[in-house]
Design an enzyme around this catalytic site. Structure first.
Site, short mmCIF file in Angstrom:
data_model
loop_
_atom_site.label_atom_id
_atom_site.label_comp_id
_atom_site.label_asym_id
_atom_site.label_seq_id
_atom_site.Cartn_x
_atom_site.Cartn_y
_atom_site.Cartn_z
N HIS A 104 -2.12 -6.10 -0.86
CA HIS A 104 -3.18 -5.21 -0.37
C HIS A 104 -3.38 -5.47 1.12
O HIS A 104 -3.46 -6.64 1.53
CB HIS A 104 -4.48 -5.45 -1.15
CG HIS A 104 -5.57 -4.54 -0.70
ND1 HIS A 104 -5.63 -3.21 -1.08
CD2 HIS A 104 -6.62 -4.75 0.13
CE1 HIS A 104 -6.68 -2.65 -0.50
NE2 HIS A 104 -7.29 -3.55 0.24
N ASP A 145 -7.56 -4.50 -7.30
CA ASP A 145 -7.61 -5.55 -6.26
C ASP A 145 -8.49 -6.73 -6.67
O ASP A 145 -8.99 -7.48 -5.82
CB ASP A 145 -8.11 -4.99 -4.90
CG ASP A 145 -7.20 -3.88 -4.38
OD1 ASP A 145 -5.98 -3.98 -4.56
OD2 ASP A 145 -7.73 -2.90 -3.82
C1 GRF Z 1 1.42 -1.23 2.13
O1 GRF Z 1 0.49 -1.12 3.18
C2 GRF Z 1 0.84 -2.05 1.01
O2 GRF Z 1 -0.02 -3.04 1.44
C3 GRF Z 1 0.09 -1.01 0.25
O3 GRF Z 1 0.88 0.15 0.32
C4 GRF Z 1 1.69 0.11 1.48
C5 GRF Z 1 3.11 0.29 1.07
O4 GRF Z 1 4.00 0.43 2.13
N1 GRF Z 1 -0.24 -1.50 -1.06
P1 GRF Z 1 5.56 0.36 1.89
O5 GRF Z 1 5.94 1.44 0.89
O6 GRF Z 1 5.91 -1.01 1.40
O7 GRF Z 1 6.18 0.65 3.23
#
Ligand code: GRF
Length: 193
Positions: A104, A145
């Site tokens: 997160h 979360d």
């Molecule tokens: C990231 O910011 C992660 O923290 C959130 O969703 C986003 C995913 O990005 N849970 P990616 O697909 O890994 O580029």
């Protein structure tokens, strides 16, 4: 080595960090065995294919039953949510207690919970005026979360940040570093049992 499934919905930069970590030996107690997306056009699927990792797309209404079938047929032991845009039920998370982790993009318990995802997290941090934010990897339970924290890393907020610039810095300086480390911690823990 434990078999890991990574669940994605989008670009997959966190998946890429896991792939790189496996190559570099940071992630060594588990192997990326399967990438599952609930979106058929997620770029994350291309990243997986490029590196020879099996992929699956789940699009039906019975998402959790589909996931479980995928996990069973691939002997999956550890599940990493890396930008997976679905909330999992208590039934499901209990089945895989302490085996599902999520990344997160804030320092939980700030800016998290139901409806707080993506750019909204960084917008909320900027609105509040925090000077430090970051990322958290935590176990997944039925509370969005809400599971126990495994790793966190702080990132400075700059005066002129936009949600986009902050998102980028949090990814580069925190998410891509702590997700592979947390994956290794959890795989090692289950290997020792
Ligand atoms: C990231 O910011 C992660 O923290 C959130 O969703 C986003 C995913 O990005 N849970 P990616 O697909 O890994 O580029």
């Amino acid at each position: 080595m434990l078999n890991i499934a990574v669940l994605v919905s989008g670009g997959g930069t966190n998946l890429q960090a896991l792939i790189d970590a496996q190559k570099e030996g940071v992630l060594k107690s588990g192997r990326l065995a399967l990438v599952v997306s609930n979106k058929k056009d997620a770029f994350a699927l291309e990243r997986a294919k490029k590196h020879g990792i099996s992929t699956a797309v789940i699009t039906g209404t019975e998402i959790e039953a589909e996931l479980q079938a995928c996990f069973e047929s691939n002997a999956i032991e550890i599940i990493i949510l890396a930008g997976f845009m679905r909330i999992l039920s208590a039934d499901f998370t209990n089945k895989y207690k302490d085996r599902i982790i999520n990344i997160h993009p804030s320092l939980i318990p700030s800016f998290c919970g139901k409806g707080c995802y993506g750019l909204k997290v960084h917008e909320a941090a900027l609105d509040y005026g925090v000077k430090v934010t970051g990322a958290t990897v935590h176990y997944v339970n039925e509370v969005p979360d809400g599971g126990r924290i495994i790793l966190q890393k702080a990132v400075d907020v700059y005066e002129d940040d936009t949600p986009e610039s902050l998102q980028k810095r949090v990814m580069e300086q925190a998410e891509w570093i702590i997700l592979p480390r947390a994956a290794e911690i959890v795989c090692q823990k289950w290997s020792d049992i």
